[in-house]
Design a protein around this motif. Structure first.
Motif, mmCIF file in Angstrom:
data_model
loop_
_atom_site.group_PDB
_atom_site.id
_atom_site.type_symbol
_atom_site.label_atom_id
_atom_site.label_comp_id
_atom_site.label_asym_id
_atom_site.label_seq_id
_atom_site.Cartn_x
_atom_site.Cartn_y
_atom_site.Cartn_z
ATOM 1 N N ARG A 17 0.830 -1.203 0.000
ATOM 2 C CA ARG A 17 0.000 0.000 0.000
ATOM 3 C C ARG A 17 0.867 1.256 0.000
ATOM 4 N NH1 ARG A 17 -1.996 3.724 3.478
ATOM 5 N NH2 ARG A 17 -4.169 4.338 3.283
ATOM 6 N N GLU A 41 -11.186 -13.330 5.751
ATOM 7 C CA GLU A 41 -12.107 -12.201 5.852
ATOM 8 C C GLU A 41 -11.699 -11.253 6.970
ATOM 9 O OE1 GLU A 41 -15.713 -14.434 6.046
ATOM 10 O OE2 GLU A 41 -15.232 -15.202 4.060
ATOM 11 N N ALA A 44 -9.362 -8.695 5.606
ATOM 12 C CA ALA A 44 -10.093 -7.634 4.905
ATOM 13 C C ALA A 44 -10.677 -6.630 5.898
ATOM 14 C CB ALA A 44 -11.196 -8.233 4.035
ATOM 15 N N GLU A 45 -11.141 -7.113 7.043
ATOM 16 C CA GLU A 45 -11.676 -6.219 8.067
ATOM 17 C C GLU A 45 -10.565 -5.344 8.653
ATOM 18 O OE1 GLU A 45 -14.315 -4.359 10.777
ATOM 19 O OE2 GLU A 45 -14.584 -5.333 8.852
ATOM 20 N N GLN A 47 -7.860 -4.405 7.097
ATOM 21 C CA GLN A 47 -7.534 -3.429 6.062
ATOM 22 C C GLN A 47 -8.549 -2.289 6.051
ATOM 23 O OE1 GLN A 47 -7.505 -6.185 2.799
ATOM 24 N NE2 GLN A 47 -5.294 -6.525 2.933
ATOM 25 N N ARG A 48 -9.814 -2.642 6.165
ATOM 26 C CA ARG A 48 -10.873 -1.623 6.184
ATOM 27 C C ARG A 48 -10.702 -0.701 7.394
ATOM 28 N NH1 ARG A 48 -14.916 -0.095 8.658
ATOM 29 N NH2 ARG A 48 -15.074 -1.812 10.110
ATOM 30 N N ARG A 49 -10.432 -1.282 8.549
ATOM 31 C CA ARG A 49 -10.267 -0.476 9.770
ATOM 32 C C ARG A 49 -9.041 0.430 9.663
ATOM 33 N NH1 ARG A 49 -12.704 -3.014 15.040
ATOM 34 N NH2 ARG A 49 -14.376 -4.219 14.108
ATOM 35 N N GLU A 51 -7.719 1.686 6.900
ATOM 36 C CA GLU A 51 -8.056 2.757 5.951
ATOM 37 C C GLU A 51 -8.925 3.829 6.600
ATOM 38 O OE1 GLU A 51 -6.903 3.238 2.988
ATOM 39 O OE2 GLU A 51 -6.088 1.308 2.399
ATOM 40 N N ALA A 52 -9.830 3.424 7.488
ATOM 41 C CA ALA A 52 -10.743 4.364 8.126
ATOM 42 C C ALA A 52 -10.121 5.053 9.341
ATOM 43 C CB ALA A 52 -12.016 3.627 8.556
ATOM 44 N N GLY A 56 -4.744 6.081 8.082
ATOM 45 C CA GLY A 56 -5.149 5.659 6.747
ATOM 46 C C GLY A 56 -4.877 6.652 5.644
ATOM 47 N N ARG A 142 -7.236 -3.312 14.956
ATOM 48 C CA ARG A 142 -8.588 -3.828 15.209
ATOM 49 C C ARG A 142 -9.362 -2.890 16.150
ATOM 50 N NH1 ARG A 142 -9.950 -8.448 13.929
ATOM 51 N NH2 ARG A 142 -7.866 -9.327 14.039
#
Length: 168
Positions: A17, A41, A44-45, A47-49, A51-52, A56, A142
């Motif tokens: 990234r 999965e 992926a969670e 990664q989403r956290r 980014e947010a 991020g 997390r």
């Protein structure tokens, strides 16, 4: 172990990234071919956290920074996950990404702080800046929580801590 693979995969994703060559492909880890080692999965969670979260949208000065430094009479080697620079204040943030839970007790927090204290000292030496210009933190992805240990040891404090450890 799944948690180890997930942590390694997360760090590899961050390296990519941030435009770095990944040191290790998660598929090369021992156990990567085992049942249950496929798509994750939870990764992926994470990664989403990330980014947010607060890191991020920031761009590091450097990632996966290898170092060697002498603390007391010991050679300490390691690799810093990321270093950010604040141009306005002239300060640096050395950040270690964690995919597990934050430490729960004061003893656990003191123990893990030794890691980023060493990173902070190493970055100050590498960058040729005063130690006071370098901050250090753990980012627990997390939990979406950045923890900046207070009262990080300096080189003399870390040396004294190392000297107090019993010989094996």
């Amino acid at each position: 172990a799944p948690h180890t693979r997930r942590g390694t995969a997360f760090h590899a994703w961050l390296e990519q990234r941030f435009g770095q060559q990944s040191l290790l492909d998660p598929g090369e880890l021992p156990g990567a071919a085992d049942d249950g080692a496929g798509a994750d999965e939870d990764l992926a969670e994470l990664q989403r956290r990330f980014e947010a979260g607060e890191w991020g949208d920031r761009v590091p000065l450097d990632v996966e920074v290898p170092f060697e430094t002498i603390i007391g009479d010991r050679l300490v080697r390691g690799r810093m996950d990321a270093v950010f620079h604040d141009e306005e204040s002239g300060t640096y943030d050395v950040v270690d990404w964690k995919t597990g839970r934050p430490p729960q007790t004061a003893d656990e927090r003191r123990a893990v702080a030794v890691q980023v204290a060493a990173y902070r000292i190493a970055w100050a030496e590498l960058a040729g800046v005063p130690l006071d210009n370098v901050r250090a933190a753990f980012h627990y992805v997390r939990a979406g929580e950045t923890v900046r240990p207070a009262d990080l040891l300096d080189a003399a404090g870390l040396a004294a801590l190392l000297e107090s450890l019993p010989e094996k």
